[in-house]
Design a protein around this motif. Structure first.
Motif, PDB file in Angstrom:
ATOM      1  N   GLU A 108      22.770  28.719  38.115  1.00 58.06           N
ATOM      2  CA  GLU A 108      22.047  27.715  37.336  1.00 58.06           C
ATOM      3  C   GLU A 108      21.008  28.337  36.417  1.00 58.06           C
ATOM      4  OE1 GLU A 108      20.810  23.886  39.155  1.00 58.06           O
ATOM      5  OE2 GLU A 108      21.389  24.843  41.028  1.00 58.06           O
ATOM      6  N   VAL A 109      20.405  29.428  36.853  1.00 62.57           N
ATOM      7  CA  VAL A 109      19.378  30.105  36.067  1.00 62.57           C
ATOM      8  C   VAL A 109      19.685  31.595  36.057  1.00 62.57           C
ATOM      9  CG1 VAL A 109      17.620  28.376  36.573  1.00 62.57           C
ATOM     10  CG2 VAL A 109      17.840  30.349  38.061  1.00 62.57           C
ATOM     11  N   PRO A 110      19.155  32.316  35.065  1.00 63.38           N
ATOM     12  CA  PRO A 110      19.491  33.742  34.949  1.00 63.38           C
ATOM     13  C   PRO A 110      18.998  34.565  36.142  1.00 63.38           C
ATOM     14  CG  PRO A 110      18.447  32.916  32.932  1.00 63.38           C
ATOM     15  CD  PRO A 110      18.287  31.849  33.956  1.00 63.38           C
ATOM     16  N   ALA A 111      19.756  35.588  36.470  1.00 60.94           N
ATOM     17  CA  ALA A 111      19.315  36.543  37.479  1.00 60.94           C
ATOM     18  C   ALA A 111      18.002  37.178  37.024  1.00 60.94           C
ATOM     19  CB  ALA A 111      20.377  37.616  37.686  1.00 60.94           C
ATOM     20  N   GLY A 112      17.094  37.381  37.965  1.00 60.45           N
ATOM     21  CA  GLY A 112      15.798  37.955  37.642  1.00 60.45           C
ATOM     22  C   GLY A 112      14.722  36.915  37.385  1.00 60.45           C
ATOM     23  N   THR A 113      15.094  35.642  37.372  1.00 63.75           N
ATOM     24  CA  THR A 113      14.095  34.581  37.201  1.00 63.75           C
ATOM     25  C   THR A 113      13.042  34.684  38.298  1.00 63.75           C
ATOM     26  OG1 THR A 113      15.676  33.082  36.149  1.00 63.75           O
ATOM     27  CG2 THR A 113      13.748  32.086  37.203  1.00 63.75           C
ATOM     28  N   ASP A 114      11.777  34.620  37.912  1.00 68.27           N
ATOM     29  CA  ASP A 114      10.680  34.740  38.882  1.00 68.27           C
ATOM     30  C   ASP A 114      10.520  33.413  39.614  1.00 68.27           C
ATOM     31  OD1 ASP A 114       8.187  34.798  40.195  1.00 68.27           O
ATOM     32  OD2 ASP A 114       7.344  36.180  38.715  1.00 68.27           O
ATOM     33  N   PRO A 115      10.890  33.349  40.890  1.00 72.71           N
ATOM     34  CA  PRO A 115      10.842  32.063  41.598  1.00 72.71           C
ATOM     35  C   PRO A 115       9.436  31.512  41.754  1.00 72.71           C
ATOM     36  CG  PRO A 115      11.420  33.840  43.112  1.00 72.71           C
ATOM     37  CD  PRO A 115      11.424  34.422  41.745  1.00 72.71           C
ATOM     38  N   HIS A 116       8.461  32.392  41.928  1.00 79.87           N
ATOM     39  CA  HIS A 116       7.090  31.919  42.113  1.00 79.87           C
ATOM     40  C   HIS A 116       6.555  31.252  40.844  1.00 79.87           C
ATOM     41  CE1 HIS A 116       7.676  35.028  45.216  1.00 79.87           C
ATOM     42  NE2 HIS A 116       6.898  34.254  45.945  1.00 79.87           N
ATOM     43  N   GLU A 117       6.895  31.819  39.689  1.00 81.42           N
ATOM     44  CA  GLU A 117       6.438  31.238  38.439  1.00 81.42           C
ATOM     45  C   GLU A 117       7.074  29.880  38.195  1.00 81.42           C
ATOM     46  OE1 GLU A 117       4.027  32.186  36.233  1.00 81.42           O
ATOM     47  OE2 GLU A 117       3.546  33.529  37.896  1.00 81.42           O
ATOM     48  N   VAL A 118       8.324  29.722  38.568  1.00 82.17           N
ATOM     49  CA  VAL A 118       8.992  28.435  38.394  1.00 82.17           C
ATOM     50  C   VAL A 118       8.303  27.368  39.243  1.00 82.17           C
ATOM     51  CG1 VAL A 118      11.137  27.148  38.693  1.00 82.17           C
ATOM     52  CG2 VAL A 118      11.214  29.499  37.838  1.00 82.17           C
ATOM     53  N   VAL A 119       8.023  27.686  40.499  1.00 83.49           N
ATOM     54  CA  VAL A 119       7.396  26.712  41.387  1.00 83.49           C
ATOM     55  C   VAL A 119       5.993  26.373  40.902  1.00 83.49           C
ATOM     56  CG1 VAL A 119       6.620  26.277  43.747  1.00 83.49           C
ATOM     57  CG2 VAL A 119       8.799  27.436  43.348  1.00 83.49           C
ATOM     58  N   ARG A 120       5.261  27.379  40.452  1.00 79.89           N
ATOM     59  CA  ARG A 120       3.917  27.105  39.928  1.00 79.89           C
ATOM     60  C   ARG A 120       3.981  26.212  38.691  1.00 79.89           C
ATOM     61  NH1 ARG A 120       3.242  33.053  40.551  1.00 79.89           N
ATOM     62  NH2 ARG A 120       2.245  33.413  42.558  1.00 79.89           N
ATOM     63  N   ALA A 121       5.013  26.407  37.864  1.00 81.33           N
ATOM     64  CA  ALA A 121       5.141  25.624  36.640  1.00 81.33           C
ATOM     65  C   ALA A 121       5.358  24.147  36.929  1.00 81.33           C
ATOM     66  CB  ALA A 121       6.301  26.164  35.801  1.00 81.33           C
ATOM     67  N   VAL A 122       5.921  23.830  38.079  1.00 87.88           N
ATOM     68  CA  VAL A 122       6.114  22.431  38.455  1.00 87.88           C
ATOM     69  C   VAL A 122       4.771  21.772  38.742  1.00 87.88           C
ATOM     70  CG1 VAL A 122       7.125  20.876  40.147  1.00 87.88           C
ATOM     71  CG2 VAL A 122       8.435  22.847  39.357  1.00 87.88           C
ATOM     72  N   SER A 123       3.932  22.449  39.495  1.00 87.15           N
ATOM     73  CA  SER A 123       2.656  21.861  39.920  1.00 87.15           C
ATOM     74  C   SER A 123       1.606  21.836  38.816  1.00 87.15           C
ATOM     75  CB  SER A 123       2.088  22.642  41.111  1.00 87.15           C
ATOM     76  OG  SER A 123       2.926  22.527  42.233  1.00 87.15           O
ATOM     77  N   ALA A 124       1.664  22.805  37.917  1.00 82.73           N
ATOM     78  CA  ALA A 124       0.578  22.966  36.943  1.00 82.73           C
ATOM     79  C   ALA A 124       0.269  21.700  36.150  1.00 82.73           C
ATOM     80  CB  ALA A 124       0.894  24.134  36.011  1.00 82.73           C
ATOM     81  N   PRO A 125       1.266  20.999  35.593  1.00 87.15           N
ATOM     82  CA  PRO A 125       0.929  19.782  34.828  1.00 87.15           C
ATOM     83  C   PRO A 125       0.312  18.688  35.694  1.00 87.15           C
ATOM     84  CG  PRO A 125       3.177  20.515  34.352  1.00 87.15           C
ATOM     85  CD  PRO A 125       2.709  21.290  35.536  1.00 87.15           C
ATOM     86  N   LEU A 126       0.669  18.660  36.979  1.00 95.76           N
ATOM     87  CA  LEU A 126       0.144  17.628  37.864  1.00 95.76           C
ATOM     88  C   LEU A 126      -1.323  17.892  38.180  1.00 95.76           C
ATOM     89  CD1 LEU A 126       3.239  17.306  40.234  1.00 95.76           C
ATOM     90  CD2 LEU A 126       2.755  16.128  38.078  1.00 95.76           C
ATOM     91  N   TYR A 127      -1.664  19.150  38.398  1.00 98.99           N
ATOM     92  CA  TYR A 127      -3.073  19.480  38.620  1.00 98.99           C
ATOM     93  C   TYR A 127      -3.891  19.272  37.350  1.00 98.99           C
ATOM     94  CZ  TYR A 127      -2.532  21.148  43.359  1.00 98.99           C
ATOM     95  OH  TYR A 127      -2.323  21.197  44.713  1.00 98.99           O
ATOM     96  N   TYR A 128      -3.282  19.528  36.207  1.00100.18           N
ATOM     97  CA  TYR A 128      -3.988  19.286  34.944  1.00100.18           C
ATOM     98  C   TYR A 128      -4.350  17.821  34.819  1.00100.18           C
ATOM     99  CZ  TYR A 128      -5.055  19.222  29.969  1.00100.18           C
ATOM    100  OH  TYR A 128      -5.695  19.062  28.762  1.00100.18           O
TER     101      TYR A 128
END
Length: 205
Positions: free
Chosen positions: A151-171
């Motif tokens: 579904e996503v390219p190899a090497g995708t940083d999993p931690h950054e993806v998960v953080r990106a989900v929460s960031a707009p909600l905390y904003y």
């Protein structure tokens, strides 16, 4: 995931020590949500929990140690990761969980209080960072599974993806005043999933 300060979590579960810890952490969370970090007082927490002041002072010693233990307990008690079979489904489940937590009258107020304290208190900031590290690591496998499914390219940083989900909600919670509804949670998940598919979370971008 040890926190600095007291280590009351190493006792046998179900014993008196565990019951005292649970009562004190519940009282500390209530006090934080009601009055904020600046007014958190160990004697008041002991009174709320129905335990002796000396017990609280001996076991935790400082307000920051107590908050660190509260955050450790919250990380341990958080709901486990949801597996839906797709990255978007998993990220939506994560976003909706974050949204429910932040809109809960007690939990939302508690997080606001701790985040505000972390701005000017290094030990509280460290405890908060460790809390989020535990939660991000809990959800990171959903991105690794998405890599395995293609579904996503190899090497995708999993931690950054998960953080990106929460960031707009905390904003929204902390700065915008906009409604933190389920639609906002789903949009955050959709944006993070789309960015991940496009390779936005590969290294050196």
């Amino acid at each position: 995931m040890g926190f600095d300060g007291a280590d009351p979590g190493t006792v046998r579960p179900g014993g008196r020590t565990a019951r005292v810890r649970a009562a004190v952490l519940q009282a500390a969370g209530d006090a934080l949500a009601e009055r904020g970090f600046a007014h958190l007082d160990l004697a008041d927490v002991a009174r709320r929990a129905g335990v002796g002041k000396t017990t609280v002072y001996r076991r935790w010693g400082t307000v920051t140690s107590l908050v660190a233990d509260l955050l450790a307990d919250m990380a341990e008690q958080s709901l486990p990761r949801t597996e839906t079979g797709s990255l978007l489904g998993d990220l939506k489940a994560n976003a909706r969980l974050v949204r429910r937590t932040l809109t809960d009258p007690r939990q939302g107020a508690l997080f606001k209080a701790v985040i505000a304290a972390a701005v000017c208190d290094a030990k509280t900031a460290e405890a908060l960072h460790r809390f989020y590290d535990v939660r991000v690591r809990e959800w990171a496998p959903c991105v690794r599974q998405a890599v395995d499914r293609g579904e996503v390219p190899a090497g995708t940083d999993p931690h950054e993806v998960v953080r990106a989900v929460s960031a707009p909600l905390y904003y929204r919670l902390l700065t915008s005043g906009e409604p933190l509804d389920e639609a906002a949670a789903d949009r955050a998940a959709e944006a993070a999933a789309a960015a991940a598919r496009a390779g936005a979370y590969l290294p050196d971008r």
